[in-house]
Enzyme design. Structure first.
Site, short mmCIF file in Angstrom:
data_model
loop_
_atom_site.label_atom_id
_atom_site.label_comp_id
_atom_site.label_asym_id
_atom_site.label_seq_id
_atom_site.Cartn_x
_atom_site.Cartn_y
_atom_site.Cartn_z
CE LYS A 1 12.52 102.72 19.99
NZ LYS A 1 11.76 103.74 20.71
CE1 TYR B 1 13.85 106.49 20.41
CE2 TYR B 1 14.07 106.80 22.78
CZ TYR B 1 13.28 106.67 21.66
OH TYR B 1 11.92 106.73 21.79
#
Ligand SMILES: *[C@@H]1O[C@H](CO)[C@@H](O)[C@H](O)[C@H]1NC(C)=O
Ligand SMILES: *[C@@H]1O[C@H](CO)[C@@H](O)[C@H](O)[C@H]1NC(C)=O
Length: 293
Positions: free
Chosen positions: A163, A136
């Site tokens: 992400k 992330y």
């Protein structure tokens, strides 16, 4: 091994009205609605899911509930980031045992780690769980800004996905066009969704999809699957104002407020965070109504 792709919803965490617990019925109802709309994955326990407001026990409970309610229909990517390796490991091992298809790991977000420390953390999680890791990337929250090449180097320790919540369009482009043999980048920045899908991202982890799941799925089908940019632009003209609105306010509060104005109970946010004020409620309501036309 599961191939993560498409519209993966950065799920809110519904609470009971006094916010003392996760509301299981609200969570189940939301998941049914999203799966019926055709979303391709669920991502509980991320920023939209207010994971910093949850205890460790609640984070585990949330993961278990989402896996139970998804019932194998779509993959569940559990948010398992923490402030220490021990915490993140505990949550990741738990998620893998509970049946998560992957874990999404945000690194410690008060003191920034460096790339060496990050690799150490992710390698331990990889070794202990065996499930795919979605890194992330959210420099605004973690203080860790890595170049596209550095991000791709996480593949050396087995990280398959990313992400990208950097909001950096050129960096996303480089990941998609020049580094996709190493790491698969998902768009994670609402207002870049159209661009990211048009540029070939295999999917988006997207909070707005809680509110407009049908439109999000239609955008994916139109732009990413069919490659119909003209129609995609019309859809994006509807979704974009909502994305811009969400990014202009406390994100989780804005998403929950957006759900409430469409009649979906969320239980509100845990203190000290609060829902958006009445004028903003009307604003987001009209944006959502316009998008439905
Ligand atoms: C990270 O910090 C450690 C400890 O100071 C150091 O040994 C390592 O070389 C650093 N790594 C990078 C990429 O800066
Ligand atoms: C990046 O990808 C583009 C498009 O495929 C290509 O033209 C360019 O040469 C690549 N750049 C590098 C540094 O690999």
């Amino acid at each position: 091994m599961v191939d993560l792709h498409g519209i993966m919803v950065a799920l809110i965490t519904p609470f009971t009205d006094d916010q003392t617990a996760i509301d299981e019925h609200r969570l189940q109802a939301l998941i049914e609605r999203l799966i019926k709309a055709g979303v391709h994955g669920l991502v509980p326990g991320g920023s939209t899911g207010e994971f910093t407001s949850l205890t460790i026990a609640e984070r585990k409970q949330l993961t278990e509930l989402v896996i139970k309610y998804a019932a194998g229909r779509v993959p569940v990517i559990a948010g398992t980031g923490g402030l220490t390796t021990a915490e993140s490991l505990e949550l990741s091992i738990h998620a893998a045992k509970a049946g998560a298809s992957a874990v999404m790991v945000v690194p410690p977000f008060y003191d920034a780690v460096n790339l060496t420390e990050l690799k150490g953390l992710l390698a331990e999680i990889k070794d202990a769980t065996g499930v795919p890791i979605v890194y992330y990337n959210i420099p605004s929250a973690t203080g860790l800004k890595l170049s596209p090449t550095e991000l791709a180097s996480l593949s050396e320790i087995g990280v398959r996905y990313l992400k990208d919540t950097s909001g950096d369009g050129p960096a996303l482009t480089e990941l998609l066009f020049n580094l996709s043999d190493k790491i698969t980048a998902f768009n994670g920045w609402d207002t870049l969704t159209f661009y990211g899908l048009a540029a070939g991202a295999r999917g988006g982890i997207w909070g707005a999809a809680n509110i407009i799941p049908e439109l999000a799925v239609e955008l994916w089908e139109t732009v990413a699957v069919k490659g119909d940019l003209k129609k995609g632009r019309e859809l994006w003209a509807k979704a974009w104002p909502i994305c811009k609105f969400l990014e202009s306010h406390n994100y989780a509060a804005a998403v929950k407020t957006g759900l409430e104005v469409t009649g979906i109970q969320t239980g509100g946010l845990r203190k000290p965070f609060v829902m958006l004020e009445p004028e903003l409620q009307s604003e987001v309501k009209s944006l959502i109504q316009n998008a439905a036309r």
